[in-house]
Write a protein that holds these residues in place. Structure first.
Motif, PDB file in Angstrom:
ATOM      1  N   GLY A  97       0.813  -1.217   0.000  1.00 18.53           N
ATOM      2  CA  GLY A  97       0.000   0.000   0.000  1.00 18.53           C
ATOM      3  C   GLY A  97       0.842   1.260   0.000  1.00 18.53           C
ATOM      4  N   MET A  98       2.004   1.193   0.676  1.00 16.77           N
ATOM      5  CA  MET A  98       2.908   2.351   0.684  1.00 16.77           C
ATOM      6  C   MET A  98       3.805   2.370  -0.553  1.00 16.77           C
ATOM      7  N   ARG A  99       3.642   1.344  -1.379  1.00 14.76           N
ATOM      8  CA  ARG A  99       4.335   1.234  -2.672  1.00 14.76           C
ATOM      9  C   ARG A  99       5.855   1.199  -2.498  1.00 14.76           C
ATOM     10  N   ILE A 207       7.983  14.876   4.065  1.00 15.74           N
ATOM     11  CA  ILE A 207       6.757  14.242   3.577  1.00 15.74           C
ATOM     12  C   ILE A 207       6.124  13.439   4.713  1.00 15.74           C
ATOM     13  N   THR A 208       4.845  13.113   4.558  1.00 18.72           N
ATOM     14  CA  THR A 208       4.161  12.258   5.519  1.00 18.72           C
ATOM     15  C   THR A 208       3.859  10.935   4.839  1.00 18.72           C
TER      16      THR A 208
ATOM     17  N   VAL B   2      -5.054  10.952  -5.615  1.00 19.11           N
ATOM     18  CA  VAL B   2      -4.264  10.297  -4.568  1.00 19.11           C
ATOM     19  C   VAL B   2      -2.850  10.071  -5.090  1.00 19.11           C
ATOM     20  N   ILE B   4       1.098   8.373  -5.150  1.00 19.85           N
ATOM     21  CA  ILE B   4       1.605   7.002  -5.050  1.00 19.85           C
ATOM     22  C   ILE B   4       1.905   6.703  -3.584  1.00 19.85           C
ATOM     23  N   GLY B   5       1.336   5.619  -3.074  1.00 17.43           N
ATOM     24  CA  GLY B   5       1.547   5.239  -1.676  1.00 17.43           C
ATOM     25  C   GLY B   5       0.849   6.163  -0.707  1.00 17.43           C
ATOM     26  N   ALA B   6      -0.101   6.978  -1.203  1.00 22.33           N
ATOM     27  CA  ALA B   6      -0.856   7.938  -0.381  1.00 22.33           C
ATOM     28  C   ALA B   6       0.072   8.810   0.460  1.00 22.33           C
ATOM     29  N   ILE B   7       1.181   9.204  -0.150  1.00 23.19           N
ATOM     30  CA  ILE B   7       2.156  10.045   0.557  1.00 23.19           C
ATOM     31  C   ILE B   7       1.706  11.510   0.470  1.00 23.19           C
ATOM     32  N   ILE B   8       1.895  12.234   1.563  1.00 25.48           N
ATOM     33  CA  ILE B   8       1.535  13.650   1.581  1.00 25.48           C
ATOM     34  C   ILE B   8       2.826  14.465   1.439  1.00 25.48           C
ATOM     35  N   TYR B   9       2.888  15.216   0.366  1.00 25.61           N
ATOM     36  CA  TYR B   9       4.119  15.952   0.061  1.00 25.61           C
ATOM     37  C   TYR B   9       4.123  17.377   0.592  1.00 25.61           C
TER      38      TYR B   9
END
Lengths: 386, 85
Positions: A97-99, A207-208, B2, B4-9
């Protein structure tokens, strides 16, 4: 200069991880995987491999450490088997999921109870919906080659998924075979340097990661993984072909391998080391004037449905061998996937080799004669005692 | 869209993503009863209670209605009502 070493499957996996110049290894020993991470610990300890070897207290922690490491942008490797893979289960979803393009060697082994350390493929088959790309290799050379390809596939910007390379416990992990080991220079030129563009640790670009996915966005993230799986089919073929050109070793088209399929009405579909035995039977039958084909599924997830349907278009009798069983439906996973792909053919399921039960040449011969007279959709357990 | 990997930049995405819609009970602060002890402010797990110019207010965009503030207020200045009433 490449060299040939006579080594076990686990050593071949360790050599591949070394050639891929991994940054972090986190692992916990479990039979029959142990010798792989022992070898890697040795490489790190004697300075042959410049990597962090994290000793953890369980496989759940091993995968957690790999996720953390990969999330910083490090190239990461781990290895496990059976109960260990089962213990990683929830973390496998997180890696996908986090790829995070983690590469893992899994030594296929049966699951308890009763306690059984021998080979079948139930462990990794049970992880098929976690979002990991899954390869099933036939021999030790393919183990090494596939791990090198796995880093390229997982790290490809159209894919970005973790990759599991499965080899049959003991049959491959503990059997020595001559394995051609590419030179460090050639391997590095092929695998390349991982430059993470989505997941990294950089104080200047905060980043989060691993954030909450509310109902408004979760479904889209799952869809994105599905699209990445779809993309992976093309990427796997391309990288396989590039590898084949460079190292002169190939495995079908990267997704499936066809053996003696041209004139065969009866085709066996299987995964892993048993394909070596099947090829031997096919060769013997060919000498007697009987044509039987083998379709080896090398890549099980993503499932190469189009390639399989195309390869089986002329087949009349299809025997699907499964070293796993989906209890309650009396079918193996490969059969279920294949039956949903090939709908207008006779497909018969054979449950074989559970918990290390040998699959002998006679068993394959029995399957071939059985499938020709069997009914569509039947399941037969081969070698089952009364 | 969304990532990739639901990362918040970008930092501060919670300004866009309001989380107060989960609330079942709404805490109501009676400013006249408030003794400004800061208990509600300290105990709020979401940082949804703000102190502006010495006055306490509840930010309903992020308050999830856990009612810890109601429980901790020593003078019962915060009471609860069911959302939607």
């Amino acid at each position: 200069m490449c060299k040939v070493k006579v080594i076990t499957g686990t050593s071949a996996a360790a050599e591949a991880a070394k050639l891929a110049d991994v940054d972090v290894i986190a692992a916990y020993p479990i039979t029959p995987q142990t010798t792989c991470v022992e070898k890697l610990a040795e490489f790190v300890a004697n300075g042959e491999l410049d990597a962090e070897f994290i000793k953890v207290e369980s496989e759940h922690s091993a995968m957690s450490a790999c996720i953390g490491a990969s999330a910083t942008g490090a190239r990461t490797f781990t290895a496990t088997a059976s109960q260990g893979l089962a213990l990683m289960h929830e973390m496998l979803f997180i890696a996908a999921g986090m790829r995070l393009p983690i590469v893992m060697m899994n030594a296929n082994r049966a699951l308890s109870a009763p306690i059984n350390i021998w080979n079948d493929q139930q462990d990794s088959i049970s992880q098929r919906d976690t979002g990991w790309i899954q390869f099933y290799v036939e021999d030790n050379q393919e183990t090494l080659d596939t791990i090198l390809q796995a880093y390229r596939i997982g790290e490809h910007e159209d894919v970005l998924l973790p990759v599991m390379v499965n080899l049959d416990g003991f049959i491959l992990t503990h059997t020595v075979e001559p394995v051609t080991i590419p030179s460090e220079e050639n391997a590095k030129a092929f695998v390349g340097v991982y430059e993470p563009k989505h997941a990294y640790l950089d104080p200047d670009r905060p980043i989060t990661q691993g954030c909450v996915g509310v109902p408004e966005c979760y479904m889209e993230t799952r869809y994105a993984v599905e699209k990445a799986m779809e993309n992976a089919k093309k990427v796997i073929k391309e990288i396989h072909d590039e590898f084949a050109e460079k190292f002169k070793r190939s495995y079908g088209n990267g997704l499936i391998e066809e053996y003696n399929m041209e004139n065969a009405d009866t085709v066996i579909v299987a995964m892993g080391s048993v394909c070596g035995t099947i090829k031997e039977v096919i060769d013997r039958l060919k000498e007697k004037g009987k044509e039987v084909g083998l379709l080896r599924v090398r890549c099980y997830r993503p499932f190469p449905a189009e390639d399989i349907a195309k390869a089986l278009k002329d087949a009349e009798n299809i025997a699907v061998l499964d070293k796993n069983i989906s209890l309650g439906i009396n079918k193996g996973a490969l059969y279920l996937d294949l039956a949903s792909t090939v709908r207008d053919k006779k497909v018969v399921n054979y449950i074989v080799g559970l918990g290390g039960r040998d699959i002998r040449i006679e068993d394959i011969e029995k399957i071939i004669s059985h499938v020709e007279v069997a009914k569509d959709g039947e399941t037969a357990w081969i070698g089952l005692k009364e | 869209m969304v990532t990739i990997g639901a990362i918040i930049y970008e930092p501060g995405s919670s300004i866009r993503n309001k989380t107060g819609s989960w609330r079942v009970f709404r805490p109501i602060l009676d400013a006249d009863k408030c003794i400004k002890c800061e208990n509600c402010y300290i105990f709020c797990p979401e940082g949804a209670i703000q102190e502006v110019d010495g006055k306490f207010t509840i930010n309903y965009d992020y308050c999830k209605g856990c009612l810890i503030c109601v429980n901790e207020c020593p003078v019962n200045a915060i009471t609860k009502v069911r959302e939607g009433k």
